[in-house]
Design a protein around this motif. Structure first.
Motif, PDB file in Angstrom:
ATOM      1  N   ALA A  42      49.264 -26.471  26.388  1.00 16.02           N
ATOM      2  CA  ALA A  42      48.352 -26.954  27.433  1.00 16.02           C
ATOM      3  C   ALA A  42      47.194 -25.978  27.618  1.00 16.02           C
ATOM      4  O   ALA A  42      46.034 -26.394  27.765  1.00 16.02           O
ATOM      5  CB  ALA A  42      49.101 -27.163  28.743  1.00 16.02           C
ATOM      6  N   SER A  43      47.487 -24.689  27.583  1.00 19.11           N
ATOM      7  CA  SER A  43      46.443 -23.681  27.757  1.00 19.11           C
ATOM      8  C   SER A  43      45.463 -23.685  26.587  1.00 19.11           C
ATOM      9  O   SER A  43      44.261 -23.427  26.781  1.00 19.11           O
ATOM     10  CB  SER A  43      47.077 -22.301  27.933  1.00 19.11           C
ATOM     11  OG  SER A  43      47.888 -22.282  29.094  1.00 19.11           O
ATOM     12  N   GLN A  44      45.931 -23.983  25.377  1.00 14.29           N
ATOM     13  CA  GLN A  44      45.021 -24.135  24.236  1.00 14.29           C
ATOM     14  C   GLN A  44      44.076 -25.303  24.476  1.00 14.29           C
ATOM     15  O   GLN A  44      42.862 -25.187  24.284  1.00 14.29           O
ATOM     16  CB  GLN A  44      45.804 -24.386  22.941  1.00 14.29           C
ATOM     17  CG  GLN A  44      46.518 -23.195  22.390  1.00 14.29           C
ATOM     18  CD  GLN A  44      47.379 -23.552  21.181  1.00 14.29           C
ATOM     19  OE1 GLN A  44      47.881 -24.666  21.052  1.00 14.29           O
ATOM     20  NE2 GLN A  44      47.573 -22.573  20.294  1.00 14.29           N
ATOM     21  N   ILE A  45      44.639 -26.427  24.863  1.00 16.75           N
ATOM     22  CA  ILE A  45      43.829 -27.627  25.098  1.00 16.75           C
ATOM     23  C   ILE A  45      42.791 -27.372  26.186  1.00 16.75           C
ATOM     24  O   ILE A  45      41.620 -27.757  26.060  1.00 16.75           O
ATOM     25  CB  ILE A  45      44.724 -28.826  25.473  1.00 16.75           C
ATOM     26  CG1 ILE A  45      45.586 -29.232  24.284  1.00 16.75           C
ATOM     27  CG2 ILE A  45      43.887 -30.009  25.969  1.00 16.75           C
ATOM     28  CD1 ILE A  45      46.733 -30.174  24.640  1.00 16.75           C
ATOM     29  N   ASN A  46      43.211 -26.712  27.264  1.00 20.58           N
ATOM     30  CA  ASN A  46      42.326 -26.474  28.399  1.00 20.58           C
ATOM     31  C   ASN A  46      41.401 -25.274  28.206  1.00 20.58           C
ATOM     32  O   ASN A  46      40.488 -25.077  28.992  1.00 20.58           O
ATOM     33  CB  ASN A  46      43.161 -26.286  29.673  1.00 20.58           C
ATOM     34  CG  ASN A  46      43.798 -27.578  30.110  1.00 20.58           C
ATOM     35  OD1 ASN A  46      43.229 -28.649  30.006  1.00 20.58           O
ATOM     36  ND2 ASN A  46      45.029 -27.476  30.612  1.00 20.58           N
TER      37      ASN A  46
END
Length: 145
Positions: free
Chosen positions: A42-46
Motif C-alpha cells: 500500500a505504501s508503494q502504491i501511495n
C-alpha cells in the motif's frame, strides 16, 4: 520538504483513534508477514517514503527476505509469493486503489476460499489502517526516522 503540522498534537483525539485501530490490527491473528506485505505494498502504491522506510525494516525484522521486498512491486511476475500472499496483495492493491472499482468479486471470492471470514475482515482492516497512515505521513510531510 517544509515542516507541516503535527497531527498527534493538533488533532490528538482523532490521532489516538488511528493508533488504537493500528494496535487492534497489530495485535490480531493476522499473520505478521501478511501484515508487513500489506503495509509495504500500500505504501508503494501511495508513494509514502516514511511508511516504506519503516515497514521494510519491520518486515526484515519479521524474517522477510530482501529479495521479496525488492520484487514486491512486481509480485505478479514472480513465483516468490504463495497463493495466500498473492490474494492478500491483490486485495491490498484493489482496496488501496478503490477508485478503480474497489475490491473485485473475483479477489474477494478467492480470499473467502483461502481464509475464514474473520481473517478476511482483518486483512481489510489492515489495508484501511495503512492507507490512513500513508495519508497522515504524506499530507504532513512526516520526515524519515
Amino acid at each position: 520538504m517544509k515542516k507541516r503540522i503535527d497531527l498527534s498534537s493538533v488533532a490528538s483525539n482523532a490521532y489516538k483513534r488511528i493508533i488504537a485501530l493500528d494496535s487492534a490490527v497489530q495485535n490480531s491473528e493476522l499473520n505478521k508477514i501478511h501484515l508487513e506485505l500489506i503495509k509495504i505494498r500500500a505504501s508503494q502504491i501511495n508513494g509514502c517514503a516514511y511508511c516504506l522506510n519503516l515497514h521494510t525494516r519491520d518486515a526484515i525484522n519479521q524474517g522477510e527476505s530482501a529479495q521479496r521486498i525488492f520484487l514486491l512491486n512486481a509480485w505478479r511476475e514472480t513465483d516468490l509469493f504463495s497463493e495466500e500472499e498473492r490474494t492478500v496483495l491483490a486485495m491490498t492493491e484493489e482496496i488501496t486503489l478503490i477508485s478503480n472499482n474497489g475490491l473485485s468479486d473475483e479477489t474477494y471470492e478467492m480470499a473467502a476460499k483461502l481464509f475464514d471470514e474473520e481473517y478476511v475482515g482483518l486483512i481489510i482492516m489492515a489495508i484501511i489502517t495503512i492507507n490512513a497512515w500513508n495519508r497522515v505521513a504524506i499530507s504532513t510531510h512526516k520526515p524519515l526516522d
